[in-house]
Write a protein that holds these residues in place. Structure first.
Motif, PDB file in Angstrom:
ATOM      1  N   GLY A   1       0.868  -1.180   0.000  1.00 14.78           N
ATOM      2  CA  GLY A   1       0.000   0.000   0.000  1.00 14.78           C
ATOM      3  C   GLY A   1       0.902   1.227   0.000  1.00 14.78           C
ATOM      4  O   GLY A   1       2.136   1.108  -0.105  1.00 14.78           O
ATOM      5  N   LEU A   2       0.295   2.402   0.164  1.00 12.20           N
ATOM      6  CA  LEU A   2       1.115   3.630   0.141  1.00 12.20           C
ATOM      7  C   LEU A   2       2.169   3.633   1.245  1.00 12.20           C
ATOM      8  O   LEU A   2       3.269   4.155   1.042  1.00 12.20           O
ATOM      9  CB  LEU A   2       0.216   4.856   0.311  1.00 12.20           C
ATOM     10  N   GLY A   3       1.833   3.043   2.401  1.00 10.55           N
ATOM     11  CA  GLY A   3       2.784   3.024   3.513  1.00 10.55           C
ATOM     12  C   GLY A   3       4.031   2.222   3.161  1.00 10.55           C
ATOM     13  O   GLY A   3       5.165   2.715   3.264  1.00 10.55           O
TER      14      GLY A   3
ATOM     15  N   GLU B   1       3.932  -8.426  -1.196  1.00 13.47           N
ATOM     16  CA  GLU B   1       2.536  -7.975  -1.338  1.00 13.47           C
ATOM     17  C   GLU B   1       1.641  -9.162  -1.697  1.00 13.47           C
ATOM     18  O   GLU B   1       1.897  -9.862  -2.660  1.00 13.47           O
ATOM     19  CB  GLU B   1       2.451  -6.871  -2.403  1.00 13.47           C
ATOM     20  N   ALA B   2       0.556  -9.315  -0.929  1.00 16.37           N
ATOM     21  CA  ALA B   2      -0.336 -10.469  -1.123  1.00 16.37           C
ATOM     22  C   ALA B   2      -1.084 -10.430  -2.453  1.00 16.37           C
ATOM     23  O   ALA B   2      -1.254 -11.449  -3.122  1.00 16.37           O
ATOM     24  CB  ALA B   2      -1.344 -10.518   0.020  1.00 16.37           C
ATOM     25  N   ARG B   3      -1.551  -9.233  -2.833  1.00 16.38           N
ATOM     26  CA  ARG B   3      -2.376  -9.138  -4.037  1.00 16.38           C
ATOM     27  C   ARG B   3      -1.512  -9.187  -5.292  1.00 16.38           C
ATOM     28  O   ARG B   3      -0.292  -9.050  -5.228  1.00 16.38           O
ATOM     29  CB  ARG B   3      -3.143  -7.822  -4.052  1.00 16.38           C
TER      30      ARG B   3
ATOM     31  N   GLY C   1      -2.847  -1.286  -2.590  1.00 18.74           N
ATOM     32  CA  GLY C   1      -3.736  -1.541  -1.448  1.00 18.74           C
ATOM     33  C   GLY C   1      -5.037  -0.779  -1.572  1.00 18.74           C
ATOM     34  O   GLY C   1      -5.779  -0.950  -2.546  1.00 18.74           O
ATOM     35  N   ARG C   2      -5.293   0.106  -0.605  1.00 15.45           N
ATOM     36  CA  ARG C   2      -6.558   0.841  -0.576  1.00 15.45           C
ATOM     37  C   ARG C   2      -6.593   2.028  -1.531  1.00 15.45           C
ATOM     38  O   ARG C   2      -7.545   2.795  -1.505  1.00 15.45           O
ATOM     39  CB  ARG C   2      -6.861   1.298   0.865  1.00 15.45           C
TER      40      ARG C   2
ATOM     41  N   GLY D   1      -9.038   5.292  -1.866  1.00 14.17           N
ATOM     42  CA  GLY D   1      -8.755   6.659  -1.399  1.00 14.17           C
ATOM     43  C   GLY D   1      -8.571   7.616  -2.562  1.00 14.17           C
ATOM     44  O   GLY D   1      -8.035   7.255  -3.598  1.00 14.17           O
ATOM     45  N   GLU D   2      -9.046   8.855  -2.369  1.00 16.42           N
ATOM     46  CA  GLU D   2      -9.043   9.827  -3.469  1.00 16.42           C
ATOM     47  C   GLU D   2      -8.448  11.173  -3.108  1.00 16.42           C
ATOM     48  O   GLU D   2      -7.601  11.692  -3.809  1.00 16.42           O
ATOM     49  CB  GLU D   2     -10.499  10.133  -3.877  1.00 16.42           C
ATOM     50  N   VAL D   3      -8.998  11.788  -2.050  1.00 13.49           N
ATOM     51  CA  VAL D   3      -8.725  13.221  -1.846  1.00 13.49           C
ATOM     52  C   VAL D   3      -7.815  13.453  -0.642  1.00 13.49           C
ATOM     53  O   VAL D   3      -7.754  12.630   0.273  1.00 13.49           O
ATOM     54  CB  VAL D   3     -10.045  14.012  -1.665  1.00 13.49           C
TER      55      VAL D   3
ATOM     56  N   VAL E   1       2.006 -12.939   3.360  1.00 13.54           N
ATOM     57  CA  VAL E   1       2.798 -13.142   4.581  1.00 13.54           C
ATOM     58  C   VAL E   1       1.942 -13.865   5.619  1.00 13.54           C
ATOM     59  O   VAL E   1       0.806 -13.462   5.879  1.00 13.54           O
ATOM     60  CB  VAL E   1       3.265 -11.783   5.141  1.00 13.54           C
TER      61      VAL E   1
ATOM     62  N   GLY F   1       2.136   2.580   7.659  1.00 16.37           N
ATOM     63  CA  GLY F   1       0.747   2.413   7.219  1.00 16.37           C
ATOM     64  C   GLY F   1      -0.159   3.366   7.967  1.00 16.37           C
ATOM     65  O   GLY F   1       0.182   3.859   9.055  1.00 16.37           O
ATOM     66  N   SER F   2      -1.316   3.622   7.356  1.00 18.33           N
ATOM     67  CA  SER F   2      -2.177   4.688   7.874  1.00 18.33           C
ATOM     68  C   SER F   2      -2.709   4.404   9.272  1.00 18.33           C
ATOM     69  O   SER F   2      -3.062   5.328   9.992  1.00 18.33           O
ATOM     70  CB  SER F   2      -3.312   4.967   6.895  1.00 18.33           C
TER      71      SER F   2
ATOM     72  N   TYR G   1      -6.072   7.478   6.568  1.00 18.57           N
ATOM     73  CA  TYR G   1      -5.868   8.401   5.453  1.00 18.57           C
ATOM     74  C   TYR G   1      -4.516   8.190   4.765  1.00 18.57           C
ATOM     75  O   TYR G   1      -3.566   7.691   5.329  1.00 18.57           O
ATOM     76  CB  TYR G   1      -6.009   9.870   5.904  1.00 18.57           C
ATOM     77  N   MET G   2      -4.473   8.646   3.519  1.00 18.12           N
ATOM     78  CA  MET G   2      -3.268   8.478   2.707  1.00 18.12           C
ATOM     79  C   MET G   2      -2.092   9.237   3.316  1.00 18.12           C
ATOM     80  O   MET G   2      -0.954   8.793   3.246  1.00 18.12           O
ATOM     81  CB  MET G   2      -3.545   8.934   1.271  1.00 18.12           C
TER      82      MET G   2
HETATM   83  C1  LIG Z   1     -13.120   3.466  -0.068  1.00 17.15           C
HETATM   84  C2  LIG Z   1     -11.994   4.207   0.560  1.00 17.15           C
HETATM   85  C3  LIG Z   1     -11.951   5.584   0.469  1.00 17.15           C
HETATM   86  C4  LIG Z   1     -10.910   6.294   1.055  1.00 17.15           C
HETATM   87  N1  LIG Z   1     -10.852   7.630   0.882  1.00 17.15           N
HETATM   88  C5  LIG Z   1      -9.751   8.295   1.282  1.00 17.15           C
HETATM   89  C6  LIG Z   1      -9.549   9.626   0.876  1.00 17.15           C
HETATM   90  O1  LIG Z   1     -10.340  10.195   0.111  1.00 17.15           O
HETATM   91  N2  LIG Z   1      -8.449  10.285   1.344  1.00 17.15           N
HETATM   92  C7  LIG Z   1      -7.519   9.660   2.137  1.00 17.15           C
HETATM   93  O2  LIG Z   1      -6.529  10.284   2.498  1.00 17.15           O
HETATM   94  N3  LIG Z   1      -7.677   8.365   2.493  1.00 17.15           N
HETATM   95  C8  LIG Z   1      -8.750   7.673   2.064  1.00 17.15           C
HETATM   96  N4  LIG Z   1      -8.888   6.345   2.354  1.00 17.15           N
HETATM   97  C9  LIG Z   1      -7.877   5.709   3.218  1.00 17.15           C
HETATM   98  C10 LIG Z   1      -6.567   5.464   2.481  1.00 17.15           C
HETATM   99  O3  LIG Z   1      -6.833   4.950   1.201  1.00 17.15           O
HETATM  100  C11 LIG Z   1      -5.744   4.472   3.287  1.00 17.15           C
HETATM  101  O4  LIG Z   1      -5.620   4.918   4.626  1.00 17.15           O
HETATM  102  C12 LIG Z   1      -4.345   4.253   2.750  1.00 17.15           C
HETATM  103  O5  LIG Z   1      -4.346   4.077   1.360  1.00 17.15           O
HETATM  104  C13 LIG Z   1      -3.790   3.024   3.442  1.00 17.15           C
HETATM  105  O6  LIG Z   1      -2.473   2.741   3.011  1.00 17.15           O
HETATM  106  P1  LIG Z   1      -1.659   1.622   3.803  1.00 17.15           P
HETATM  107  O7  LIG Z   1      -0.414   1.418   3.072  1.00 17.15           O
HETATM  108  O8  LIG Z   1      -1.600   1.958   5.236  1.00 17.15           O
HETATM  109  O9  LIG Z   1      -2.585   0.321   3.759  1.00 17.15           O
HETATM  110  P2  LIG Z   1      -3.150  -0.498   2.463  1.00 17.15           P
HETATM  111  O10 LIG Z   1      -3.326   0.421   1.320  1.00 17.15           O
HETATM  112  O11 LIG Z   1      -4.308  -1.243   2.969  1.00 17.15           O
HETATM  113  O12 LIG Z   1      -1.935  -1.440   2.134  1.00 17.15           O
HETATM  114  C14 LIG Z   1      -1.682  -2.631   2.825  1.00 17.15           C
HETATM  115  C15 LIG Z   1      -1.193  -3.659   1.837  1.00 17.15           C
HETATM  116  O13 LIG Z   1      -0.918  -4.868   2.552  1.00 17.15           O
HETATM  117  C16 LIG Z   1      -1.351  -5.950   1.743  1.00 17.15           C
HETATM  118  N5  LIG Z   1      -1.558  -7.128   2.591  1.00 17.15           N
HETATM  119  C17 LIG Z   1      -2.576  -7.371   3.457  1.00 17.15           C
HETATM  120  N6  LIG Z   1      -2.373  -8.556   4.064  1.00 17.15           N
HETATM  121  C18 LIG Z   1      -1.214  -9.048   3.593  1.00 17.15           C
HETATM  122  C19 LIG Z   1      -0.467 -10.235   3.856  1.00 17.15           C
HETATM  123  N7  LIG Z   1      -0.863 -11.159   4.736  1.00 17.15           N
HETATM  124  N8  LIG Z   1       0.705 -10.406   3.177  1.00 17.15           N
HETATM  125  C20 LIG Z   1       1.168  -9.490   2.280  1.00 17.15           C
HETATM  126  N9  LIG Z   1       0.487  -8.363   1.999  1.00 17.15           N
HETATM  127  C21 LIG Z   1      -0.686  -8.144   2.645  1.00 17.15           C
HETATM  128  C22 LIG Z   1      -2.614  -5.442   1.086  1.00 17.15           C
HETATM  129  O14 LIG Z   1      -2.934  -6.188  -0.053  1.00 17.15           O
HETATM  130  C23 LIG Z   1      -2.233  -4.000   0.776  1.00 17.15           C
HETATM  131  O15 LIG Z   1      -1.687  -3.852  -0.505  1.00 17.15           O
HETATM  132  C24 LIG Z   1      -9.905   5.601   1.784  1.00 17.15           C
HETATM  133  C25 LIG Z   1      -9.932   4.211   1.886  1.00 17.15           C
HETATM  134  C26 LIG Z   1     -10.967   3.522   1.270  1.00 17.15           C
HETATM  135  C27 LIG Z   1     -10.984   2.016   1.365  1.00 17.15           C
END
Ligand SMILES: Cc1cc2nc3c(=O)[nH]c(=O)nc-3n(C[C@H](O)[C@H](O)[C@H](O)COP(=O)(O)OP(=O)(O)OC[C@H]3O[C@@H](n4cnc5c(N)ncnc54)[C@H](O)[C@@H]3O)c2cc1C
Length: 439
Positions: A10-12, A31-33, A38-39, A55-57, A230, A409-410, A417-418
């Motif tokens: 994900g972004l983190g 990365e699992a997917r 990610g989100r 996530g968008e804005v 993982v 991660g968020s 949030y992103m």
């Molecule tokens: C519908 C929606 C709308 C949103 N709107 C906004 C917005 O407008 N503005 C904003 O700032 N934020 C928004 N967010 C939140 C934002 O998108 C997230 O907080 C941010 O993208 C999370 O990033 P991350 O890296 O922490 O987690 P994730 O993006 O969830 O990344 C985690 C990664 O870990 C992977 N993973 C999970 N389990 C395993 C495993 N066992 N082994 C290996 N990999 C694994 C996942 O596949 C994923 O790729 C929104 C989220 C959603 C779902």
């Protein structure tokens, strides 16, 4: 042995890996997917183009994210917040149009403003980096936002406005939200009222938010391994061993764990302190779904409507993600009803709601997309949720590291949030690099 294994793209995780690779570290991202992001996810809809399913804005206070976007050479532009037209309200008893809460009386609006002033005053006493140091931290955390609003003597319409706000943001309801968690968010980002739209959502990435993740992923090249689920992390004196679902093991000097709270609970972790494991396992998400509805034109603007709506129906909000594409969020309070309905009924109910808000043209979209993030096995949520007691339960270890185990991660920022993902990704990379440098 590689230097750092980053778990989750994900972004983190991506931001952490980018900074580590940029500093010359040997890094692998697991990365699992079968995709990165990610989100944040761009999905191509036939006859429409790429839409954002996650996530968008962002807002002007989201400094780490804005800096990253600039480094990647992507564009920042104003979001739906600057679109012409007024806001729409879909209430149980009717539809109203107007930015100034047209369903409330002057006295009720004044009461809401009074309560928000009290909230901002209290938020100014909370240190977002260390909410636990507040003299009343435990009490503020155990108090729900709903209970606090009632204790302020908020009028029923002000309480209803907060219920609507939770539905529209897809947060958990005020009675299931920690007051301290909300105060901490406000203290971190500031602004007018309870949730300042401009500060949280006033901007977007011109190329679409998914472009941020894709650009980092392409820079990482073969360092990013897709389809790598993982299942186990073992922290040992000689480094960290990560075991994948396939049985393969990856050994590294350090690990940056950037998995969301739900999927992380399914990973066996050995060698971490009990206190840290308890803290990590205490986090939770609000569960939500997103629906994207694409039209041929932004016809709502001809009716004087901006496309931004808050509702008490199956979906809690709509906003234009770009031009003639509307985004909708299905909040935790409605997710069970959404998932229980057959697909055809779900889309019928959504189009009924959209046509009640924006007229008959809303019944004939070019395309629709549903994404039930709340039940996606690799997300199990949407954004971090702080239920009453959770800020204390997660505690001061929130967002901190136990080398060679680092977190990103968020979930490790005040509000999901992103911004949280990028900020903590950069922080984790800095901490891991700092620990690796000779004193
Ligand atoms: C519908 C929606 C709308 C949103 N709107 C906004 C917005 O407008 N503005 C904003 O700032 N934020 C928004 N967010 C939140 C934002 O998108 C997230 O907080 C941010 O993208 C999370 O990033 P991350 O890296 O922490 O987690 P994730 O993006 O969830 O990344 C985690 C990664 O870990 C992977 N993973 C999970 N389990 C395993 C495993 N066992 N082994 C290996 N990999 C694994 C996942 O596949 C994923 O790729 C929104 C989220 C959603 C779902």
């Amino acid at each position: 042995m590689i230097d750092v294994a980053v778990l989750g793209a994900g972004l983190g995780g991506l931001t952490a890996a980018r900074d580590l690779a940029g500093a010359g570290a040997d890094v692998v991202v697991l990365e699992a997917r079968e995709r990165a992001g990610g989100r944040v996810e761009g999905v191509v809809l036939p006859d429409v183009g790429t839409v954002q399913a996650g996530g968008e804005v962002i807002g002007p206070a989201h400094e780490a994210y804005l800096e990253l976007v600039q480094e990647l050479g992507l564009a920042i532009e104003r979001s739906y917040v600057s679109d012409p037209g007024e806001m729409t309200w879909g209430l149980a008893d009717g539809v109203y149009v107007g930015d100034d809460l047209p369903w409330m009386s002057d006295a009720e609006r004044a009461d809401l403003a009074r309560v928000h002033r009290e909230f901002a005053k209290l938020a100014a006493t909370v240190d977002p980096e260390d909410p636990w140091s507040h003299p009343d931290a435990r009490l503020l955390d155990e108090t729900s936002l709903g209970a606090w609003l009632r204790a302020q003597g908020a009028l029923p319409a002000a309480l209803r406005r907060h219920d609507l706000s939770s539905l529209s943001l897809s947060c958990d309801a005020p009675d299931r939200t920690s007051l301290l968690g909300e105060l901490r968010k406000h203290a971190a980002v500031g602004g007018e009222g309870f949730y300042d739209l401009d500060r949280w959502e006033g901007l977007r990435v011109g190329e679409g938010s998914a472009a941020v993740a894709l650009r980092i992923a392409s820079g990482l090249g073969p360092r990013l391994r897709l389809g790598a689920v993982v299942r186990r992390i073992a922290i040992q004196p000689q480094g960290v061993r990560v075991t994948l679902e396939s049985g393969e093991t990856v050994s590294a000097e350090a690990v940056i764990c950037a998995l969301p709270a739900g999927p992380l609970r399914e990973v066996e972790i050995r060698g971490l302190s009990e206190a840290r494991l308890r803290s990590l396992r205490a986090q939770r998400h609000a569960l939500a779904a997103k629906v994207v509805v694409a039209y041929g034109s932004a016809f709502w603007q001809e009716r004087g409507q901006s496309g931004l709506a808050e509702t008490e129906w199956l979906f809690g909000s709509t906003w234009p993600q770009n031009g003639s594409v509307l985004s909708l969020l299905v909040p935790p309070e409605r997710l069970a009803a959404f998932l229980a309905a057959p697909a055809g009924v779900r889309s019928e109910v959504i189009l009924d709601g959209l046509s009640a808000l924006y007229g008959e043209l809303a019944r004939t979209p070019v395309a629709m997309l549903e994404r039930a993030w709340g039940v996606d096995p690799f997300t199990q949520g949407y954004v971090t949720s702080w239920a009453p007691g959770d800020v204390t339960r997660v505690g001061r270890l929130h967002g901190t590291h136990e080398p060679p185990f680092y977190v990103a991660g968020s979930d490790h920022w005040v509000a999901g949030y992103m911004e949280g993902a990028v900020r903590t990704g950069r922080g984790a990379a800095r901490a891991a690099l700092g620990a690796a440098s000779p004193a």
